[in-house]
Design a protein around this motif. Structure first.
Motif, short mmCIF file in Angstrom:
data_model
loop_
_atom_site.label_atom_id
_atom_site.label_comp_id
_atom_site.label_asym_id
_atom_site.label_seq_id
_atom_site.Cartn_x
_atom_site.Cartn_y
_atom_site.Cartn_z
N ASN A 86 0.63 -0.90 -0.23
CA ASN A 86 -0.35 0.41 -0.04
C ASN A 86 1.20 1.07 0.46
OD1 ASN A 86 -2.31 1.41 2.46
ND2 ASN A 86 -3.17 1.03 0.20
N TRP A 87 1.97 1.25 0.90
CA TRP A 87 2.49 2.47 1.28
C TRP A 87 3.80 2.52 0.18
CZ3 TRP A 87 3.12 7.14 1.82
CH2 TRP A 87 4.08 7.77 2.30
N TYR A 137 -2.94 -3.78 -3.95
CA TYR A 137 -2.40 -2.99 -2.63
C TYR A 137 -2.99 -1.51 -2.83
CZ TYR A 137 -0.28 -7.19 -2.01
OH TYR A 137 -0.27 -8.97 -0.99
N THR A 167 9.39 -2.28 2.38
CA THR A 167 8.41 -3.56 2.45
C THR A 167 8.13 -3.76 3.98
OG1 THR A 167 9.84 -4.94 2.96
CG2 THR A 167 9.96 -4.95 0.59
N PHE A 171 10.36 -9.09 6.13
CA PHE A 171 10.36 -9.74 5.45
C PHE A 171 11.75 -8.93 5.13
CE2 PHE A 171 5.56 -10.13 3.83
CZ PHE A 171 5.53 -10.94 4.60
N1 LIG Z 1 0.02 2.45 4.38
C1 LIG Z 1 0.47 2.87 4.62
O1 LIG Z 1 -0.28 3.71 5.04
C2 LIG Z 1 1.93 3.17 5.50
C3 LIG Z 1 3.05 1.88 5.59
N2 LIG Z 1 3.94 1.88 6.03
C4 LIG Z 1 5.09 1.29 6.22
O2 LIG Z 1 5.75 1.01 4.81
C5 LIG Z 1 6.21 -0.38 4.92
C6 LIG Z 1 5.80 -1.41 4.45
O3 LIG Z 1 3.98 -1.80 4.23
P1 LIG Z 1 3.27 -1.47 3.00
O4 LIG Z 1 3.72 -0.33 1.64
O5 LIG Z 1 2.00 -0.60 3.55
O6 LIG Z 1 2.69 -2.75 2.31
P2 LIG Z 1 1.86 -4.10 2.69
O7 LIG Z 1 1.42 -3.78 4.24
O8 LIG Z 1 0.05 -2.87 2.68
O9 LIG Z 1 1.90 -4.84 2.17
C7 LIG Z 1 2.45 -6.49 2.25
C8 LIG Z 1 3.07 -6.51 1.46
O10 LIG Z 1 4.40 -7.49 1.63
C9 LIG Z 1 4.30 -8.09 0.05
N3 LIG Z 1 4.51 -9.72 0.66
C10 LIG Z 1 3.95 -10.69 1.42
N4 LIG Z 1 5.00 -11.91 1.97
C11 LIG Z 1 6.06 -11.30 1.64
C12 LIG Z 1 7.08 -12.33 1.43
N5 LIG Z 1 7.18 -13.03 1.68
N6 LIG Z 1 8.45 -10.87 1.35
C13 LIG Z 1 8.25 -10.36 0.87
N7 LIG Z 1 7.27 -8.93 0.89
C14 LIG Z 1 6.18 -9.98 0.44
C15 LIG Z 1 3.50 -8.40 -0.53
O11 LIG Z 1 3.36 -8.22 -1.85
C16 LIG Z 1 2.99 -6.71 -0.33
O12 LIG Z 1 3.82 -5.94 -1.08
C17 LIG Z 1 5.93 -1.03 6.33
O13 LIG Z 1 6.31 -1.18 7.27
C18 LIG Z 1 4.80 -0.17 7.54
O14 LIG Z 1 4.56 -0.14 8.44
C19 LIG Z 1 4.42 3.50 6.24
C20 LIG Z 1 4.09 4.52 6.47
C21 LIG Z 1 2.64 4.12 6.19
#
Ligand SMILES: NC(=O)C1=CN([C@@H]2O[C@H](COP(=O)(O)OP(=O)(O)OC[C@H]3O[C@@H](n4cnc5c(N)ncnc54)[C@H](O)[C@@H]3O)[C@@H](O)[C@H]2O)C=CC1
Ligand SMILES: O=C(CO)COP(=O)(O)O
Length: 443
Positions: A86-87, A137, A167, A171
């Motif tokens: 998502n991010w 996402y 990510t 992971f």
């Molecule tokens: N979503 C948000 O609003 C925000 C998120 N963040 C941080 O950004 C980081 C990433 O979060 P998001 O982009 O939101 O991710 P997300 O939670 O939306 O998506 C999960 C991601 O993990 C991947 N994934 C699943 N299994 C996997 C594996 N075995 N190996 C590698 N990747 C795998 C999926 O393909 C997907 O891209 C986190 O640390 C989060 O705290 C920071 C600011 C805002």
């Protein structure tokens, strides 16, 4: 990675360090500072300026070559985003809009996608490249035609000299292992990841993991940046639809590198500020997810806003004390940046951690977080529950549990040792500041 107590060694302020990594790091640091001074001398423009204004300007001696020959592709920085959740998708969109405007960057932004097959039978990567949309996402938002999804991690990073890691934190250790020896020597990295690892040697921030495993310098970017927000009963893809928000870049030594990141992320609606406090910025982003779980419990128990505000205040106090006990360099002022109090507020009001914790409390703790996460987030990942466990491991191995009643209670509720209602009963207890001499000055 979680280790039994017996495996724990002493914690140090640089807990991820190891001799072999040190050597790679030292060589790479030298290479990096040499190469980066050259590349900065060649490419850097004065920081924080509007990219639209800068394009095509006449060069002064302090902002050399960068604009004199924008077509010199060999000198342009190439950005790869490692992650596409998502991010990650919002970050790729933001960056891609800027690389088109800034002549010091290649237009193309590569985005590594953890490949999956969609219900239609198609590969996610193929759909992103065909529709220019991350339909799983970040549905409904065009990423920019210059974003190229790539399911091959090594291929995605091989030509990049600016790596953006985004990510879920669990992971990252595996990803770093796969990347050892695969990134360019002059790579600069930034982590947008909120979380930490707990290793045999002690707690290890994700930026440190990246730095030490890959031998690169790594900044961080954190802030009040919920990619998706529910506003009234309508989902608003907040930053992706270009609503005003802020973020903080944390850097270690080199302000020019920090300014390069600020430039890459800044837009008129996304205001980025740099502070020299990597650990402070990263710990703010990491620890607020634990407080957001506590806020979700309060919501699920319908305790009202006064209680939630009290929990947020206690949580902020524990965030500061924990950060400063681990790293005495952490600055008080960092907690007043977007990465601090602003991110705490937005996540406790509207984040995924809060939402799933609310459902957990509504169900009286009878449905597990894993279950609720899978049902409610459909592939997106929570960071707060595992961070609560990691923080708890640090606290118990250092003998600090009584110093941090809120952090401790969140973990004990998550694993079912306490009921959700314990969040108020236990958090309101005064921490026993006498257990750690310096704790008083941090509370
Ligand atoms: N979503 C948000 O609003 C925000 C998120 N963040 C941080 O950004 C980081 C990433 O979060 P998001 O982009 O939101 O991710 P997300 O939670 O939306 O998506 C999960 C991601 O993990 C991947 N994934 C699943 N299994 C996997 C594996 N075995 N190996 C590698 N990747 C795998 C999926 O393909 C997907 O891209 C986190 O640390 C989060 O705290 C920071 C600011 C805002
Ligand atoms: O870090 C975030 C906002 O800055 C996202 O928080 P959640 O994972 O709780 O949605």
């Amino acid at each position: 990675m979680h280790l039994p107590s017996s495996l724990y060694l002493l914690f140090s302020s640089s807990p991820c360090s190891s001799h072999s990594h040190f050597c790679t790091r030292t060589i790479n640091r030298f290479k990096f500072s040499f190469l980066s001074s050259i590349s900065l001398a060649l490419f850097m423009a004065p920081a924080f300026e509007d990219p639209n204004v800068l394009e095509g300007q006449t060069q002064s001696s302090s902002s050399p070559q960068r604009y004199s020959n924008p077509d010199d592709v060999s000198r342009k920085s190439k950005v790869t985003v490692v992650g596409s959740g998502n991010w990650g998708s919002v970050a790729a969109k933001l960056i891609a809009s800027n690389t088109l405007k800034l002549s010091s960057f290649h237009d193309e932004v590569r985005m590594w996608v953890f490949e999956e097959t969609l219900p239609s039978g198609e590969k996610l990567t193929d759909v992103i490249n065909r529709t220019n949309e991350n339909v799983k996402y970040l549905p409904g938002i065009k990423l920019g035609k210059n974003v190229v999804a790539d399911p091959d991690l090594e291929n995605a990073v091989k030509d990049a000299n600016m790596l953006v890691f985004v990510t879920p934190h669990q992971f990252m250790e595996g990803i770093c292992k796969r990347l050892v020896g695969k990134v360019n020597g002059d790579v600069e990295a930034i982590s947008l990841i909120k979380g930490m690892e707990v290793k045999r040697e002690g707690p290890c921030m994700i930026s440190t993991l990246i730095s030490e495993q890959l031998g690169v310098n790594c900044c961080v970017l954190m802030g009040a940046n919920i990619a998706n927000e529910w506003l009234k009963w309508r989902l608003l893809v907040q930053i992706a639809v270009e609503k005003f928000s802020e973020a903080t870049v944390g850097y270690r030594e080199n302000i020019e590198i920090a300014e390069q990141w600020v430039k890459l992320f800044s837009t008129p609606y996304f205001i980025v500020t740099a502070v020299q406090d990597v650990e402070g910025v990263e710990l703010c982003g990491t620890l607020k997810n634990v407080v957001a779980i506590a806020a979700g419990f309060v919501d699920g128990l319908e305790m009202g806003n006064n209680t939630k505000a009290a929990i947020m205040r206690i949580g902020l106090r524990e965030m500061k004390a924990f950060s400063k006990l681990l790293f005495s360099s952490v600055k008080d002022s960092t907690f007043f940046e977007s990465c601090g109090v602003a991110d705490l507020i937005t996540t406790c009001l509207g984040g995924r951690n809060r939402k799933v914790a609310e459902a957990f409390a509504k169900n009286g703790g009878k449905r597990s977080f894993d279950d609720l996460e899978a049902e409610m987030l459909q592939g997106q990942k929570l960071q707060g529950v595992s961070t609560a466990r990691e923080v708890y491991e640090v606290l118990s191995h250092r003998g600090w549990l009584e110093l941090f009643p809120l952090f401790t209670t969140v973990h004990e509720i998550c694993v079912g040792h306490l009921p959700p209602s314990a969040i108020v009963e236990h958090s309101e207890r005064k921490p026993r500041l006498s257990i750690v001499e310096s704790s008083i000055q941090y509370y």
